[in-house]
Scaffold this active site. Structure first.
Site, PDB file in Angstrom:
ATOM      1  N   CYS A 121       0.708  -1.206  -0.127  1.00 43.08           N
ATOM      2  CA  CYS A 121      -0.035   0.102  -0.002  1.00 43.08           C
ATOM      3  C   CYS A 121       0.700   1.338   0.020  1.00 43.08           C
ATOM      4  O   CYS A 121       0.511   2.310  -0.988  1.00 43.08           O
ATOM      5  CB  CYS A 121      -0.982  -0.146   1.215  1.00 43.08           C
ATOM      6  SG  CYS A 121      -0.143  -0.091   2.749  1.00 43.08           S
ATOM      7  N   HIS A 151      -2.431   0.345   7.179  1.00 38.98           N
ATOM      8  CA  HIS A 151      -2.819   0.851   5.757  1.00 38.98           C
ATOM      9  C   HIS A 151      -2.686   2.303   5.358  1.00 38.98           C
ATOM     10  O   HIS A 151      -3.031   3.006   6.428  1.00 38.98           O
ATOM     11  CB  HIS A 151      -4.232  -0.053   5.517  1.00 38.98           C
ATOM     12  CG  HIS A 151      -4.573  -0.002   3.995  1.00 38.98           C
ATOM     13  ND1 HIS A 151      -3.956  -0.343   2.889  1.00 38.98           N
ATOM     14  CD2 HIS A 151      -5.769   0.371   3.337  1.00 38.98           C
ATOM     15  CE1 HIS A 151      -4.467  -0.266   1.923  1.00 38.98           C
ATOM     16  NE2 HIS A 151      -5.558   0.140   2.077  1.00 38.98           N
ATOM     17  N   SER A 167      -4.348  -2.789  -1.983  1.00 40.06           N
ATOM     18  CA  SER A 167      -4.468  -3.576  -0.619  1.00 40.06           C
ATOM     19  C   SER A 167      -4.776  -5.170  -1.029  1.00 40.06           C
ATOM     20  O   SER A 167      -4.955  -5.358  -2.391  1.00 40.06           O
ATOM     21  CB  SER A 167      -5.571  -3.130   0.343  1.00 40.06           C
ATOM     22  OG  SER A 167      -5.758  -3.852   1.193  1.00 40.06           O
TER      23      SER A 167
END
Length: 158
Positions: A52, A87, A104
């Site tokens: 990510c 993330h 992702s």
């Protein structure tokens, strides 16, 4: 603009997600923007799988010339079954509509069309997306808009 953002997203998805557990690139966010963009250029040359944070680097690089596009990194910390996950995505804004690009393991945790009226609405949609995949969202950090900024780090907690 929406088509350009979708093209950036498609390019990032073609690089594919890095499931190896090994980082191929420097993923430190606390660097000058110029260094992050150098990493992004290297990613585009080598075309190896990415995670990510590298996707955010590439998205920032590929949208550099889009002057009417505002860009803001958003990082998330979530938990599921006692495991903590981090993330990051790149929120994008054009003509008062927000969306996001990134990468992702799950598409609903990175790409959002530019259809949200506010950054808060976009963040709430991410919260719902995390809940749909049984994650509990523990923290959201919104970075500074990329208006000639020198860093891509997160600085404001929500």
């Amino acid at each position: 603009m929406s088509q350009k953002v979708q093209a950036v997203q498609s390019y990032i998805e073609k690089l594919s997600y890095n499931f190896t557990g090994v980082n191929y690139f420097d993923v430190r966010k606390q660097r000058p923007l110029g260094r992050i963009l150098e990493t992004a250029r290297e990613i585009t040359r080598q075309a190896l799988p990415i995670k990510c944070v590298e996707a955010v680097f590439v998205a920032t690089y590929l949208t550099q010339g889009l002057k009417d596009l505002e860009r803001v990194p958003i990082s998330f910390k979530s938990q599921i079954d006692g495991q903590t996950y981090k993330h990051i995505v790149l929120a994008v804004k054009h003509n008062s509509k927000w969306g996001s690009v990134g990468l992702s393991r799950r598409r609903e945790l990175y790409y959002k069309e530019m259809a949200f009226d506010s950054l808060a609405d976009l963040v709430l949609e991410f919260k719902r997306s995390y809940e749909r995949v049984f994650h509990t969202l523990k923290r959201v950090k919104v970075g500074l808009p990329d208006r000639k900024s020198t860093r891509l780090n997160s600085s404001h907690s929500q």
